[in-house]
Design a protein around this motif. Structure first.
Motif, PDB file in Angstrom:
ATOM      1  N   ILE A  98      25.232  63.042  19.873  1.00 42.10           N
ATOM      2  CA  ILE A  98      25.660  62.109  20.910  1.00 42.10           C
ATOM      3  C   ILE A  98      24.663  60.961  21.046  1.00 42.10           C
ATOM      4  N   GLY A  99      23.381  61.283  20.936  1.00 40.66           N
ATOM      5  CA  GLY A  99      22.352  60.259  20.978  1.00 40.66           C
ATOM      6  C   GLY A  99      22.374  59.462  22.269  1.00 40.66           C
ATOM      7  N   HIS A 100      22.243  58.149  22.118  1.00 42.26           N
ATOM      8  CA  HIS A 100      22.188  57.273  23.289  1.00 42.26           C
ATOM      9  C   HIS A 100      23.565  57.014  23.889  1.00 42.26           C
ATOM     10  N   HIS A 101      24.624  57.461  23.204  1.00 45.87           N
ATOM     11  CA  HIS A 101      25.974  57.192  23.708  1.00 45.87           C
ATOM     12  C   HIS A 101      26.229  57.875  25.045  1.00 45.87           C
ATOM     13  N   GLY A 102      25.592  59.019  25.286  1.00 43.13           N
ATOM     14  CA  GLY A 102      25.835  59.745  26.527  1.00 43.13           C
ATOM     15  C   GLY A 102      25.440  58.952  27.762  1.00 43.13           C
ATOM     16  N   TRP A 103      24.172  58.567  27.830  1.00 43.93           N
ATOM     17  CA  TRP A 103      23.741  57.827  29.018  1.00 43.93           C
ATOM     18  C   TRP A 103      24.355  56.439  29.067  1.00 43.93           C
ATOM     19  N   LEU A 104      24.644  55.856  27.888  1.00 44.97           N
ATOM     20  CA  LEU A 104      25.245  54.524  27.872  1.00 44.97           C
ATOM     21  C   LEU A 104      26.659  54.558  28.439  1.00 44.97           C
ATOM     22  N   GLU A 134      32.505  58.170  21.525  1.00 43.10           N
ATOM     23  CA  GLU A 134      31.529  58.924  20.742  1.00 43.10           C
ATOM     24  C   GLU A 134      30.964  60.090  21.539  1.00 43.10           C
ATOM     25  N   THR A 135      30.779  59.902  22.850  1.00 42.86           N
ATOM     26  CA  THR A 135      30.297  60.999  23.688  1.00 42.86           C
ATOM     27  C   THR A 135      31.336  62.109  23.778  1.00 42.86           C
ATOM     28  N   LEU A 136      32.599  61.748  23.942  1.00 42.89           N
ATOM     29  CA  LEU A 136      33.661  62.758  23.983  1.00 42.89           C
ATOM     30  C   LEU A 136      33.755  63.505  22.663  1.00 42.89           C
ATOM     31  N   ARG A 137      33.606  62.797  21.545  1.00 37.52           N
ATOM     32  CA  ARG A 137      33.627  63.464  20.238  1.00 37.52           C
ATOM     33  C   ARG A 137      32.486  64.467  20.129  1.00 37.52           C
ATOM     34  N   GLY A 138      31.288  64.031  20.531  1.00 37.21           N
ATOM     35  CA  GLY A 138      30.160  64.939  20.450  1.00 37.21           C
ATOM     36  C   GLY A 138      30.328  66.169  21.325  1.00 37.21           C
ATOM     37  N   LEU A 139      30.910  65.985  22.503  1.00 36.75           N
ATOM     38  CA  LEU A 139      31.101  67.109  23.413  1.00 36.75           C
ATOM     39  C   LEU A 139      32.203  68.047  22.947  1.00 36.75           C
ATOM     40  N   LEU A 140      33.300  67.494  22.438  1.00 31.36           N
ATOM     41  CA  LEU A 140      34.481  68.311  22.153  1.00 31.36           C
ATOM     42  C   LEU A 140      34.481  68.914  20.754  1.00 31.36           C
ATOM     43  N   VAL A 141      34.042  68.168  19.766  1.00 28.42           N
ATOM     44  CA  VAL A 141      34.111  68.673  18.379  1.00 28.42           C
ATOM     45  C   VAL A 141      32.744  68.767  17.723  1.00 28.42           C
ATOM     46  N   GLY A 142      31.685  68.540  18.479  1.00 23.73           N
ATOM     47  CA  GLY A 142      30.347  68.671  17.939  1.00 23.73           C
ATOM     48  C   GLY A 142      29.850  67.385  17.306  1.00 23.73           C
ATOM     49  N   GLY A 143      28.581  67.376  16.961  1.00 28.04           N
ATOM     50  CA  GLY A 143      27.979  66.198  16.375  1.00 28.04           C
ATOM     51  C   GLY A 143      27.001  65.546  17.334  1.00 28.04           C
ATOM     52  N   ILE A 165      34.242  42.464  14.253  1.00 26.28           N
ATOM     53  CA  ILE A 165      34.844  43.492  15.106  1.00 26.28           C
ATOM     54  C   ILE A 165      33.874  44.646  15.305  1.00 26.28           C
ATOM     55  N   ARG A 166      33.063  44.946  14.283  1.00 24.32           N
ATOM     56  CA  ARG A 166      32.082  46.027  14.392  1.00 24.32           C
ATOM     57  C   ARG A 166      31.077  45.728  15.500  1.00 24.32           C
ATOM     58  N   TRP A 167      30.620  44.484  15.573  1.00 26.09           N
ATOM     59  CA  TRP A 167      29.659  44.118  16.610  1.00 26.09           C
ATOM     60  C   TRP A 167      30.279  44.279  17.991  1.00 26.09           C
ATOM     61  N   PHE A 168      31.527  43.800  18.154  1.00 28.97           N
ATOM     62  CA  PHE A 168      32.197  43.915  19.449  1.00 28.97           C
ATOM     63  C   PHE A 168      32.429  45.383  19.800  1.00 28.97           C
ATOM     64  N   ALA A 169      32.901  46.177  18.830  1.00 27.56           N
ATOM     65  CA  ALA A 169      33.186  47.584  19.083  1.00 27.56           C
ATOM     66  C   ALA A 169      31.929  48.353  19.468  1.00 27.56           C
ATOM     67  N   GLU A 170      30.802  47.985  18.893  1.00 23.48           N
ATOM     68  CA  GLU A 170      29.565  48.710  19.168  1.00 23.48           C
ATOM     69  C   GLU A 170      29.079  48.486  20.588  1.00 23.48           C
ATOM     70  N   TYR A 171      29.301  47.282  21.121  1.00 24.39           N
ATOM     71  CA  TYR A 171      28.719  46.935  22.411  1.00 24.39           C
ATOM     72  C   TYR A 171      29.725  46.893  23.560  1.00 24.39           C
ATOM     73  N   GLN A 172      30.965  47.243  23.331  1.00 28.99           N
ATOM     74  CA  GLN A 172      31.919  47.323  24.432  1.00 28.99           C
ATOM     75  C   GLN A 172      31.881  48.718  25.035  1.00 28.99           C
ATOM     76  N   PRO A 173      32.357  48.904  26.275  1.00 30.22           N
ATOM     77  CA  PRO A 173      32.151  50.185  26.979  1.00 30.22           C
ATOM     78  C   PRO A 173      32.952  51.359  26.432  1.00 30.22           C
ATOM     79  N   TYR A 174      34.064  51.114  25.720  1.00 27.89           N
ATOM     80  CA  TYR A 174      34.899  52.229  25.291  1.00 27.89           C
ATOM     81  C   TYR A 174      34.267  53.028  24.157  1.00 27.89           C
ATOM     82  N   SER A 175      33.600  52.367  23.220  1.00 26.97           N
ATOM     83  CA  SER A 175      33.074  53.063  22.039  1.00 26.97           C
ATOM     84  C   SER A 175      32.056  54.149  22.388  1.00 26.97           C
ATOM     85  N   PRO A 176      31.036  53.886  23.222  1.00 21.77           N
ATOM     86  CA  PRO A 176      30.115  54.983  23.553  1.00 21.77           C
ATOM     87  C   PRO A 176      30.788  56.134  24.287  1.00 21.77           C
ATOM     88  N   THR A 177      31.814  55.826  25.076  1.00 21.90           N
ATOM     89  CA  THR A 177      32.542  56.902  25.752  1.00 21.90           C
ATOM     90  C   THR A 177      33.273  57.776  24.742  1.00 21.90           C
TER      91      THR A 177
END
Length: 256
Positions: free
Chosen positions: A224-230, A213-222, A199-211
């Protein structure tokens, strides 16, 4: 644009005519937020504290529920467009001097508007429950832009599923992975490191997870790395593919 605006008004009037369905779609993410924050929050926060850097679980889970909110309206959109095709109103529209894609564009824009209303509701409930974002105006604008872009992508996919289905009930079931399955198989409620290997492999490469992580980085800090452009790339690709797919299905199906 005039024809699309007319179809948008039609879509919004349908939403006002059937408020129970509209409120039901808006309340589903709120119920999920209350369940995970109050019922499961203590157990989950203890289990993921190390992986989240001791971030409050309510701050961790709200961005994931926001992503679920973006997909919650996909079932209604798929059912609505399938119902229009089955009831014959689209056949009537085809005989009128209007732009063919305006029927679909009105559905998509209406769904985006209603989804953003649901996002405001989820954020308001989250704030009442203790959600404390650290985002400034720039981060909020970036988060809103990303959510609008992902909503457009999900909605165009839902339109294609609605055009492909033979009955509204089947269209709702076909869109269910967009609203429930993919969010649960992502980093919406637990960190990636705590998921089982497959499940970790699927979660890492599906479109929802980077979105998420990007929202978390924008809203609560932390970071973002490659998740933003991805996440932006995923949204653009899915929106383009969904639009082309939906337009092709709509154009090749003159009667229902």
């Amino acid at each position: 644009m005039t024809h699309s605006a007319t179809m948008l008004r039609r879509n919004l009037r349908h939403a006002l005519r059937y408020p129970s369905l509209t409120f039901g779609v808006a309340l589903t993410p709120v119920i999920m937020l209350v369940m995970f924050a109050y019922l499961f929050g203590t157990a989950l926060s203890a289990g993921v504290a190390g992986a989240t850097g001791d971030v409050d679980y309510i701050n961790f889970v709200v961005p994931g529920v926001l992503l679920m909110t973006l997909g919650a309206g996909s079932q209604t959109t798929a059912m609505s467009i399938c119902g229009d095709m089955a009831e014959g109103i689209v056949a009537r529209f085809r005989t009128m001097p209007i732009t063919r894609t305006a029927v679909l564009t009105g559905q998509v824009v209406g769904s985006v508007i209603l989804t953003m209303v649901s996002v405001v509701l989820v954020v308001a409930v989250g704030l009442a429950m203790g959600f404390r974002p650290t985002a400034g105006p720039g981060e909020w604008l970036a988060a809103i832009g990303l959510m609008v872009l992902m909503t457009i992508a999900i909605t165009w996919l839902a339109v294609g599923l609605g055009l492909l289905s033979k009955a509204p009930e089947g269209a709702g079931n076909a869109a269910m992975p967009l609203s429930f399955f993919l969010p649960f198989l992502s980093t919406a409620f637990v960190p990636l490191e705590t998921l089982p290997a497959g499940i970790r492999w699927f979660a890492e490469y599906q479109p929802y997870s980077p979105t998420i992580e990007t929202l978390r980085g924008l809203l609560v800090g932390g970071p973002i790395g490659h998740h933003g452009w991805l996440s932006v790339a995923w949204a653009i690709v899915l929106a383009g593919a969904g639009y082309l797919w939906s337009r092709r299905l709509f154009n090749r199906d003159p009667v229902r």
